[in-house]
Design a protein around this motif. Structure first.
Motif, mmCIF file in Angstrom:
data_model
loop_
_atom_site.group_PDB
_atom_site.id
_atom_site.type_symbol
_atom_site.label_atom_id
_atom_site.label_comp_id
_atom_site.label_asym_id
_atom_site.label_seq_id
_atom_site.Cartn_x
_atom_site.Cartn_y
_atom_site.Cartn_z
ATOM 1 N N VAL A 200 0.830 -1.277 0.047
ATOM 2 C CA VAL A 200 -0.029 -0.048 0.118
ATOM 3 C C VAL A 200 0.904 1.289 -0.015
ATOM 4 C CG1 VAL A 200 -1.713 1.384 1.392
ATOM 5 C CG2 VAL A 200 -1.964 -1.147 1.127
ATOM 6 N N ALA A 201 1.965 1.315 0.691
ATOM 7 C CA ALA A 201 2.933 2.262 0.756
ATOM 8 C C ALA A 201 3.653 2.595 -0.495
ATOM 9 C CB ALA A 201 4.060 2.082 1.943
ATOM 10 N N GLN A 202 3.837 1.564 -1.319
ATOM 11 C CA GLN A 202 4.340 1.828 -2.680
ATOM 12 C C GLN A 202 3.464 2.077 -3.648
ATOM 13 O OE1 GLN A 202 6.591 -1.964 -3.332
ATOM 14 N NE2 GLN A 202 6.736 -1.596 -5.468
ATOM 15 N N GLU A 203 2.061 1.725 -3.485
ATOM 16 C CA GLU A 203 0.991 2.208 -4.658
ATOM 17 C C GLU A 203 0.943 3.535 -4.198
ATOM 18 O OE1 GLU A 203 -1.889 -1.636 -5.207
ATOM 19 O OE2 GLU A 203 -2.612 -0.064 -3.666
ATOM 20 N N ASN A 204 0.906 4.277 -3.033
ATOM 21 C CA ASN A 204 0.386 5.561 -2.675
ATOM 22 C C ASN A 204 1.584 6.320 -3.099
ATOM 23 O OD1 ASN A 204 -2.132 6.125 -1.258
ATOM 24 N ND2 ASN A 204 -1.464 4.201 -0.328
ATOM 25 N N ALA A 205 2.826 5.940 -2.864
ATOM 26 C CA ALA A 205 4.099 6.752 -3.290
ATOM 27 C C ALA A 205 4.091 6.836 -4.874
ATOM 28 C CB ALA A 205 5.403 5.836 -2.662
ATOM 29 N N ASP A 206 3.746 5.806 -5.522
ATOM 30 C CA ASP A 206 3.781 5.952 -6.974
ATOM 31 C C ASP A 206 2.816 7.074 -7.456
ATOM 32 O OD1 ASP A 206 5.762 4.021 -7.075
ATOM 33 O OD2 ASP A 206 4.518 2.270 -7.712
ATOM 34 N N ILE A 207 1.772 7.201 -6.735
ATOM 35 C CA ILE A 207 0.662 8.037 -7.144
ATOM 36 C C ILE A 207 1.244 9.442 -6.817
ATOM 37 C CG2 ILE A 207 -1.628 9.022 -7.042
ATOM 38 C CD1 ILE A 207 -2.292 6.101 -6.439
ATOM 39 N N VAL A 208 1.970 9.576 -5.629
ATOM 40 C CA VAL A 208 2.415 10.978 -5.201
ATOM 41 C C VAL A 208 3.652 11.634 -6.195
ATOM 42 C CG1 VAL A 208 4.099 11.853 -3.592
ATOM 43 C CG2 VAL A 208 1.989 10.388 -2.767
ATOM 44 N N VAL A 209 4.540 10.634 -6.815
ATOM 45 C CA VAL A 209 5.142 10.976 -7.738
ATOM 46 C C VAL A 209 4.737 11.603 -8.964
ATOM 47 C CG1 VAL A 209 7.185 10.009 -9.151
ATOM 48 C CG2 VAL A 209 6.881 9.234 -6.950
ATOM 49 N N ILE A 210 3.531 10.904 -9.333
ATOM 50 C CA ILE A 210 3.030 11.346 -10.506
ATOM 51 C C ILE A 210 2.127 12.796 -10.367
ATOM 52 C CG2 ILE A 210 1.290 10.917 -12.328
ATOM 53 C CD1 ILE A 210 2.384 8.034 -12.626
ATOM 54 N N MET A 211 1.442 12.672 -9.239
ATOM 55 C CA MET A 211 0.746 13.781 -8.815
ATOM 56 C C MET A 211 1.502 15.036 -8.760
ATOM 57 S SD MET A 211 -2.467 13.074 -9.185
ATOM 58 C CE MET A 211 -3.054 14.491 -9.007
ATOM 59 N N ALA A 212 2.719 14.945 -8.124
ATOM 60 C CA ALA A 212 3.697 16.000 -7.853
ATOM 61 C C ALA A 212 4.101 17.059 -9.106
ATOM 62 C CB ALA A 212 5.019 15.526 -7.268
ATOM 63 N N LYS A 213 3.870 16.353 -10.227
ATOM 64 C CA LYS A 213 4.537 16.891 -11.626
ATOM 65 C C LYS A 213 3.141 17.802 -11.983
ATOM 66 C CE LYS A 213 7.109 13.357 -12.950
ATOM 67 N NZ LYS A 213 8.370 13.900 -12.640
ATOM 68 N N LEU A 214 1.863 17.739 -11.438
ATOM 69 C CA LEU A 214 0.878 18.471 -12.198
ATOM 70 C C LEU A 214 0.628 19.746 -11.721
ATOM 71 C CD1 LEU A 214 -1.875 15.588 -12.713
ATOM 72 C CD2 LEU A 214 0.041 16.131 -14.100
ATOM 73 N N PRO A 215 0.679 20.105 -10.456
ATOM 74 C CA PRO A 215 -0.109 21.345 -9.841
ATOM 75 C C PRO A 215 0.871 22.651 -10.689
ATOM 76 C CG PRO A 215 0.509 20.157 -7.909
ATOM 77 C CD PRO A 215 1.075 19.147 -9.162
ATOM 78 N N TRP A 216 1.955 22.531 -10.845
ATOM 79 C CA TRP A 216 2.766 23.811 -11.306
ATOM 80 C C TRP A 216 2.214 24.418 -12.649
ATOM 81 C CZ3 TRP A 216 4.087 23.804 -6.729
ATOM 82 C CH2 TRP A 216 4.120 22.466 -6.087
ATOM 83 N N ALA A 217 1.776 23.868 -13.359
ATOM 84 C CA ALA A 217 0.926 24.477 -14.468
ATOM 85 C C ALA A 217 -0.230 25.411 -14.156
ATOM 86 C CB ALA A 217 0.358 23.278 -15.438
ATOM 87 N N GLY A 218 -0.594 25.025 -12.867
ATOM 88 C CA GLY A 218 -1.950 25.884 -12.605
ATOM 89 C C GLY A 218 -1.448 27.097 -11.849
#
Lengths: 151, 151
Positions: free
Chosen positions: B62-80
């Motif tokens: 579960v930790a791994q799944e969540n960390a993987d999503i964190v990595v991808i989500m961390a790329k998105l906000p900045w365009a906003g």
């Protein structure tokens, strides 16, 4: 470090319906989570729509980037529809989501499958293929909204 | 179809600062987008934190799944955070974000790098490594919030 391939793969295998209680501190968080994931997805999907509808110029690379994000975002919202998350925050979710779980899940799966086709179409760089895949994906969004989302 | 490897790779190369005007119909959408992406990321990051802090049992997968999503989500906000998105909707973003773009971007990049280390730590299945990486990632969140986010 873990490759991005492995990253995406583990996200691809995320289960649909882990108990919400295990994932969200309170129903309010689950509702905000699913709304947020759907909003992010909608923004990226909308950019493809703007190209498909001729509102902005077609840029194959941009279409592809956005479609790829749509595929990943399409996997996330469903965990936020767990038991007990029908209220706790402003939501347009209809009660039928929780009384027709299998049917609701079919809609979610259908949308997920269409987003994968959308990304495949975007990869071809062919605007006509993108338009067609965009249309099918949009239909899958609408079908679920018509059934499970209040106006 | 395009493989998930390719999907994730294209997201990994997303540019940080495409003009917001090209991406969002109105500043309000950009603000809601970045808030949504950060909220989704925060939920997944929080689950790792709950394990790191012993609030829920440690489950390596579960930790791994969540960390993987964190990595991808961390790329998105900045365009906003593009030009002109300092207002248009309730936001805690400080004006310094737009007057200190390079410094703000450094914070964002730092956080992104820490999330990758977090995913690597999660992959080891070693709770101590996860705790340490969680702490470093949390510090990078806090550093940016302290400088660029109103209470």
């Amino acid at each position: 470090m873990k490759t991005f391939a492995a990253l995406a793969l583990s996200i691809a295998t995320l289960s649909f319906a882990a108990p919400a209680a295990a994932q969200f501190e309170k129903p309010e968080d689950a509702i905000k989570y699913r709304q947020s994931a759907l909003f992010v997805m909608g923004q990226h999907f909308g950019r493809i729509g703007a190209m498909a509808n001729g509102k902005i110029p077609f840029d194959a690379k941009v279409a592809q980037e956005n479609a790829d994000i749509v595929v990943i975002m399409a996997k996330l919202p469903w965990a936020g529809f767990g038991p007990g998350t029908d209220k706790g925050r402003d939501t347009k979710a209809k009660p039928e989501i929780w009384t027709e779980q299998a049917k609701f899940r079919e809609h979610a799966d259908k949308m997920g499958a269409e987003t994968v086709k959308l990304a495949t179409a975007a990869q071809t760089g062919d605007l006509d293929k993108l338009k067609s895949a965009f249309g099918e994906t949009a239909k899958s969004c609408k079908a679920c909204h018509d059934n499970y989302r209040n106006k």
